[in-house]
Scaffold this motif. Structure first.
Motif, PDB file in Angstrom:
ATOM      1  N   LEU A 193      19.601  26.818 -32.862  1.00 48.27           N
ATOM      2  CA  LEU A 193      20.598  27.390 -33.770  1.00 48.27           C
ATOM      3  C   LEU A 193      20.088  28.702 -34.375  1.00 48.27           C
ATOM      4  N   ALA A 194      18.806  28.752 -34.730  1.00 52.98           N
ATOM      5  CA  ALA A 194      18.242  29.980 -35.298  1.00 52.98           C
ATOM      6  C   ALA A 194      18.288  31.117 -34.285  1.00 52.98           C
ATOM      7  N   LEU A 224      18.425  27.624 -24.982  1.00 55.36           N
ATOM      8  CA  LEU A 224      17.799  28.597 -25.882  1.00 55.36           C
ATOM      9  C   LEU A 224      16.388  28.169 -26.300  1.00 55.36           C
ATOM     10  N   PRO A 225      16.164  26.907 -26.678  1.00 57.41           N
ATOM     11  CA  PRO A 225      14.777  26.517 -26.974  1.00 57.41           C
ATOM     12  C   PRO A 225      13.858  26.634 -25.761  1.00 57.41           C
ATOM     13  N   LEU A 271       9.387  26.375 -32.491  1.00 54.90           N
ATOM     14  CA  LEU A 271       9.057  25.997 -31.118  1.00 54.90           C
ATOM     15  C   LEU A 271       7.592  26.232 -30.779  1.00 54.90           C
ATOM     16  N   TRP A 272       6.832  26.766 -31.720  1.00 54.24           N
ATOM     17  CA  TRP A 272       5.437  27.119 -31.466  1.00 54.24           C
ATOM     18  C   TRP A 272       4.612  25.939 -30.934  1.00 54.24           C
ATOM     19  N   GLU A 326      18.883  13.620 -25.302  1.00 54.81           N
ATOM     20  CA  GLU A 326      18.723  13.749 -26.747  1.00 54.81           C
ATOM     21  C   GLU A 326      17.816  14.941 -27.053  1.00 54.81           C
ATOM     22  N   VAL A 327      18.162  15.643 -28.113  1.00 59.23           N
ATOM     23  CA  VAL A 327      17.409  16.828 -28.504  1.00 59.23           C
ATOM     24  C   VAL A 327      16.783  16.580 -29.862  1.00 59.23           C
ATOM     25  N   ALA A 328      15.485  16.868 -29.983  1.00 60.17           N
ATOM     26  CA  ALA A 328      14.801  16.688 -31.255  1.00 60.17           C
ATOM     27  C   ALA A 328      15.394  17.616 -32.300  1.00 60.17           C
TER      28      ALA A 328
END
Length: 443
Positions: A22-23, A304-305, A56-57, A12-14
């Motif tokens: 996506l960004a 990507l994240p 993601l910071w 599962e992805v937050a």
């Protein structure tokens, strides 16, 4: 296995991570679209990548967050000083564009992971390749495959070696040096992308002619030094089949074919940006559109994240470079540079300064960016600058305790960055001497 089944097996992805992925994907697609037919859409690239970074910071390690935040804060502060203290006219709509072309290239290169897993043939568990031959296989495998697949190769090879036993220091040093030395010549590395952006008139062929032999020297130094310091009798290495080299050779040939034949007007950075994801997705289409979309979906949500560390560092360093160059230009009315000319002496001083900053804990991109911002390079000097910057990056990342490769080894295999620095100091001194010799030859 269907795309739906594969997706179901994915963790599962937050929502925040999904939106960030996506960004980042939008940032890549806008850059590709600007290269193909819609130049104006590139204005979306910077904001999209920065949005992904902001989301993601909180997930960045504290040390990385502090370093990236300091870079961005200083860069923004310098821009404000230039604007209100010296009356500089800053195009604030483009402030977020620093290093975005390189970040887009990095995101594009990550799609190579969709082509498949590393398929090097290792010997059966009962017959590992050990000794010098095993060490050579590890260095060479990471170097050649990593020249295309970058940091992911370290994990692929390292995890394979770790199946037998926890990684030993010779194995870790082989992984470290094999990857970092590829920065001397590989057009797929972020280092090359940064340098090509800072020195667009550089001659890549000249850099390759000087950088590739230096990379081979790095392997030779490793093969001579480590057996003298460690007992490699039971140290397993990576055994690579010739077909494992197929991917690097094919990708390099495609890039060179586009650069010299199909799209000569585009830089290598630009070509890699669209060629890597395009090729990766095309190879998945043989399994059908649904399969391909499923893999793209998982890549966007997970891979990507996971690039948050490198993306944030490059974007913040780009903001620092913009701030430094803007303030230096307006404060001196464009009449001051660090060096009047950039020859062998200046290149040597610059290389040693960046290397020292890497040992102190700064990523080489900071030193390279700062150096570029205070130089006024003629076209004939840009190739020497490029070689100097790449060499500082290659040696600096091997020894720097906070470099991406050492932080990754620390997180994955539990070795401290400080110990990696100590174990690589002799190697770094030898390579520094060879780099200075290379600078003298080139200059």
């Amino acid at each position: 296995m269907s795309a739906q089944t594969a997706d179901a097996a994915s963790p599962e992805v937050a929502p925040r991570h999904a939106l960030a992925g996506l960004a980042i994907l939008v940032g890549l697609l806008s850059r590709i679209a600007s290269l193909a037919w819609w130049p104006a859409i590139e204005a979306l690239t910077g904001p999209a990548l920065w949005l992904g970074t902001a989301l993601l910071w909180p997930d960045l390690p504290r040390r990385n967050r502090r370093q990236a935040g300091l870079l961005a804060g200083i860069g923004l502060g310098l821009l404000l000083v230039a604007t209100f203290g010296y009356g500089a006219r800053v195009d604030w709509s483009r402030v977020l564009d620093g290093n975005t072309q390189v970040v887009a290239m990095l995101v594009g290169v990550s799609f190579i992971g969709l082509i498949g897993n590393l398929r090097g043939q290792s010997r059966p568990p009962g017959h590992p390749v050990t000794g010098r031959r095993g060490l050579l296989g590890t260095w060479l495998g990471v170097h050649l495959l990593g020249s295309i697949l970058n940091l992911s190769t370290v994990f692929m090879v390292g995890d394979r070696l770790a199946r037998r036993a926890p990684l030993t220091m010779p194995q870790l040093l082989g992984l470290n040096r094999g990857l970092s030395s590829a920065a001397l010549w590989s057009p797929f590395f972020a280092s090359m992308g940064i340098v090509m952006t800072l020195a667009p008139a550089m001659d890549y062929a000249t850099v390759l002619v000087h950088g590739l032999p230096l990379a081979l020297c790095a392997g030779l130094v490793t093969m001579i030094e480590l057996p003298r310091r460690f007992d490699l009798t039971d140290t397993a290495g990576f055994s690579m089949a010739p077909r494992s080299l197929l991917l690097p050779v094919v990708m390099a040939a495609l890039v060179m074919g586009f650069h010299f034949g199909l799209t000569p007007a585009l830089s290598i950075v630009a070509i890699i940006t669209f060629l890597m994801p395009g090729t990766a997705l095309a190879t998945n289409l043989i399994h059908g559109p649904r399969w391909t979309l499923g893999r793209l979906h998982r890549h966007t949500l997970t891979r990507l994240p996971a690039m948050r560390g490198e993306i944030s560092l490059f974007l913040c360093a780009g903001l620092l470079t913009l701030g430094l160059s803007t303030l230096a230009d307006v404060a001196t009315e464009g009449g001051w540079t660090l060096f009047e000319t950039f020859g062998a002496g200046e290149a040597t001083i610059s290389f040693l300064a960046i290397l020292a900053s890497a040992v102190a804990g700064l990523h080489p991109i900071i030193g390279v960016s700062v150096l570029a911002s205070v130089l006024e390079l003629a076209d004939g000097q840009q190739t020497l600058f490029a070689f100097t910057a790449l060499a500082a990056w290659a040696v600096g990342t091997s020894v720097g305790p906070l470099s991406g490769i050492n932080l990754s080894l620390q997180g994955r295999y539990g070795v401290s960055g400080t110990r990696m620095m100590r174990e690589n100091l002799r190697y770094a001194l030898i390579m520094a001497a060879l780099v200075v010799a290379g600078i003298l030859v080139m200059a």
